[in-house]
Design a protein around this motif. Sequence first.
Motif, mmCIF file in Angstrom:
data_model
loop_
_atom_site.group_PDB
_atom_site.id
_atom_site.type_symbol
_atom_site.label_atom_id
_atom_site.label_comp_id
_atom_site.label_asym_id
_atom_site.label_seq_id
_atom_site.Cartn_x
_atom_site.Cartn_y
_atom_site.Cartn_z
ATOM 1 N N THR A 7 0.839 -1.199 0.000
ATOM 2 C CA THR A 7 0.000 0.000 0.000
ATOM 3 C C THR A 7 0.870 1.244 0.000
ATOM 4 O O THR A 7 2.067 1.181 0.315
ATOM 5 N N VAL A 8 0.265 2.369 -0.369
ATOM 6 C CA VAL A 8 0.960 3.651 -0.394
ATOM 7 C C VAL A 8 0.298 4.566 0.620
ATOM 8 O O VAL A 8 -0.931 4.687 0.652
ATOM 9 N N ARG A 9 1.109 5.201 1.445
ATOM 10 C CA ARG A 9 0.637 6.220 2.394
ATOM 11 C C ARG A 9 1.581 7.400 2.309
ATOM 12 O O ARG A 9 2.786 7.232 2.504
ATOM 13 N N SER A 10 1.033 8.574 2.002
ATOM 14 C CA SER A 10 1.835 9.813 1.901
ATOM 15 C C SER A 10 3.072 9.619 1.029
ATOM 16 O O SER A 10 4.169 10.043 1.382
ATOM 17 N N GLY A 11 2.876 8.933 -0.102
ATOM 18 C CA GLY A 11 3.963 8.771 -1.068
ATOM 19 C C GLY A 11 5.010 7.738 -0.687
ATOM 20 O O GLY A 11 6.082 7.688 -1.282
ATOM 21 N N VAL A 12 4.724 6.897 0.316
ATOM 22 C CA VAL A 12 5.676 5.877 0.764
ATOM 23 C C VAL A 12 5.032 4.493 0.628
ATOM 24 O O VAL A 12 3.847 4.326 0.913
ATOM 25 N N LEU A 13 5.832 3.512 0.188
ATOM 26 C CA LEU A 13 5.372 2.129 0.062
ATOM 27 C C LEU A 13 5.553 1.383 1.377
ATOM 28 O O LEU A 13 6.601 1.508 2.022
ATOM 29 N N TYR A 14 4.556 0.589 1.723
ATOM 30 C CA TYR A 14 4.617 -0.291 2.895
ATOM 31 C C TYR A 14 4.005 -1.633 2.537
ATOM 32 O O TYR A 14 3.140 -1.702 1.671
ATOM 33 N N PHE A 15 4.424 -2.694 3.241
ATOM 34 C CA PHE A 15 3.658 -3.928 3.236
ATOM 35 C C PHE A 15 3.709 -4.541 4.625
ATOM 36 O O PHE A 15 4.602 -4.253 5.421
ATOM 37 N N ALA A 16 2.719 -5.382 4.903
ATOM 38 C CA ALA A 16 2.633 -6.038 6.201
ATOM 39 C C ALA A 16 3.119 -7.474 6.079
ATOM 40 O O ALA A 16 2.889 -8.130 5.066
ATOM 41 N N ASP A 17 3.783 -7.939 7.123
ATOM 42 C CA ASP A 17 4.130 -9.351 7.239
ATOM 43 C C ASP A 17 2.991 -10.032 7.972
ATOM 44 O O ASP A 17 2.827 -9.865 9.176
ATOM 45 N N ILE A 18 2.188 -10.765 7.209
ATOM 46 C CA ILE A 18 1.061 -11.502 7.781
ATOM 47 C C ILE A 18 1.440 -12.979 7.920
ATOM 48 O O ILE A 18 1.088 -13.619 8.896
ATOM 49 N N ALA A 19 2.180 -13.484 6.964
ATOM 50 C CA ALA A 19 2.647 -14.879 7.008
ATOM 51 C C ALA A 19 3.912 -15.018 6.165
ATOM 52 O O ALA A 19 3.977 -15.835 5.259
ATOM 53 N N SER A 20 4.914 -14.192 6.477
ATOM 54 C CA SER A 20 6.127 -14.135 5.640
ATOM 55 C C SER A 20 7.410 -14.154 6.467
ATOM 56 O O SER A 20 8.226 -13.242 6.368
ATOM 57 N N PRO A 21 7.601 -15.197 7.279
ATOM 58 C CA PRO A 21 8.803 -15.197 8.124
ATOM 59 C C PRO A 21 10.104 -15.169 7.321
ATOM 60 O O PRO A 21 11.075 -14.519 7.730
ATOM 61 N N ARG A 22 10.130 -15.829 6.156
ATOM 62 C CA ARG A 22 11.360 -15.859 5.332
ATOM 63 C C ARG A 22 11.691 -14.470 4.796
ATOM 64 O O ARG A 22 12.847 -14.049 4.804
ATOM 65 N N THR A 23 10.668 -13.739 4.344
ATOM 66 C CA THR A 23 10.892 -12.375 3.833
ATOM 67 C C THR A 23 11.531 -11.513 4.918
ATOM 68 O O THR A 23 12.514 -10.815 4.665
ATOM 69 N N ILE A 24 10.998 -11.575 6.126
ATOM 70 C CA ILE A 24 11.492 -10.743 7.221
ATOM 71 C C ILE A 24 12.910 -11.144 7.612
ATOM 72 O O ILE A 24 13.788 -10.299 7.800
ATOM 73 N N LEU A 25 13.148 -12.458 7.725
ATOM 74 C CA LEU A 25 14.492 -12.965 8.041
ATOM 75 C C LEU A 25 15.503 -12.439 7.022
ATOM 76 O O LEU A 25 16.580 -11.950 7.385
ATOM 77 N N ASN A 26 15.145 -12.530 5.734
ATOM 78 C CA ASN A 26 16.040 -12.059 4.680
ATOM 79 C C ASN A 26 16.294 -10.560 4.782
ATOM 80 O O ASN A 26 17.427 -10.100 4.631
ATOM 81 N N LEU A 27 15.239 -9.786 5.037
ATOM 82 C CA LEU A 27 15.385 -8.326 5.087
ATOM 83 C C LEU A 27 16.192 -7.873 6.298
ATOM 84 O O LEU A 27 16.881 -6.852 6.234
ATOM 85 N N LYS A 28 16.122 -8.616 7.399
ATOM 86 C CA LYS A 28 16.934 -8.273 8.579
ATOM 87 C C LYS A 28 18.416 -8.428 8.254
ATOM 88 O O LYS A 28 19.250 -7.687 8.753
ATOM 89 N N ARG A 29 18.724 -9.406 7.415
ATOM 90 C CA ARG A 29 20.115 -9.679 7.047
ATOM 91 C C ARG A 29 20.571 -8.787 5.889
ATOM 92 O O ARG A 29 21.702 -8.348 5.842
ATOM 93 N N ASN A 30 19.655 -8.559 4.952
ATOM 94 C CA ASN A 30 19.989 -7.799 3.738
ATOM 95 C C ASN A 30 18.734 -7.028 3.330
ATOM 96 O O ASN A 30 17.766 -7.633 2.888
ATOM 97 N N PRO A 31 18.740 -5.697 3.480
ATOM 98 C CA PRO A 31 17.521 -4.920 3.236
ATOM 99 C C PRO A 31 17.177 -4.705 1.757
ATOM 100 O O PRO A 31 16.175 -4.057 1.454
ATOM 101 N N ALA A 32 17.984 -5.269 0.844
ATOM 102 C CA ALA A 32 17.702 -5.101 -0.590
ATOM 103 C C ALA A 32 16.376 -5.776 -0.932
ATOM 104 O O ALA A 32 16.121 -6.904 -0.539
ATOM 105 N N VAL A 33 15.534 -5.043 -1.674
ATOM 106 C CA VAL A 33 14.213 -5.566 -2.007
ATOM 107 C C VAL A 33 13.808 -5.095 -3.400
ATOM 108 O O VAL A 33 14.210 -4.011 -3.835
ATOM 109 N N GLU A 34 13.071 -5.944 -4.101
ATOM 110 C CA GLU A 34 12.424 -5.536 -5.344
ATOM 111 C C GLU A 34 10.989 -6.020 -5.284
ATOM 112 O O GLU A 34 10.715 -7.120 -4.810
ATOM 113 N N ILE A 35 10.088 -5.166 -5.745
ATOM 114 C CA ILE A 35 8.657 -5.474 -5.715
ATOM 115 C C ILE A 35 8.076 -5.261 -7.105
ATOM 116 O O ILE A 35 8.370 -4.254 -7.750
#
Length: 158
Positions: free
Chosen positions: A40-68
């Motif tokens: 979602t977009v709020r005030s020109g910024v992208l966000y997403f929620a971790d509802i069932a994505s433990p691997r995504t979060i684990l990866n981002l804690k180690r390496n914040p690089a992301v593509e969507i």
Amino acid sequence: MSMIEITADIEAIIKQAILSFVATVNEDGTPNLSPKASLTVRSGVLYFADIASPRTILNLKRNPAVEINAVDIFQRRGYRFKGRALILAPDDAEFLMIADWVRATNGPEYPVDHVVKIETTSITPLLSPAHVFADPPRSQDEIRSTYYQKYGVKPIGT
């Protein structure tokens, strides 16, 4: 960091696409691709929620690089976002804003374990060959109609 503008069209595509795909890097360097219906977009910024994505979060804690990627399957177009992910603390106002939205949209039983804010470094349009190679060029309406047929759906109200 210079802000990259998220236009009204980008915001509309994200809403219409509903499902987007978030790529992160596993510890061994292989890609991890995870579907998200919470981009979602709020005030020109992208966000997403971790509802069932433990691997995504684990990866981002180690390496914040992301593509969507967010693509409207009927318009056959969308956007690619590259950037760095910031995992927000549960008491952060932005975390609460997104968590409240997820629960309002999906129901109070939805767990929001983390909220991820994206510092976007580039946004690139994604266009299907239906836009690029058709000769003569096809209108957005023609493309949409074709893909409604291919998916066997009709727009509401028709």
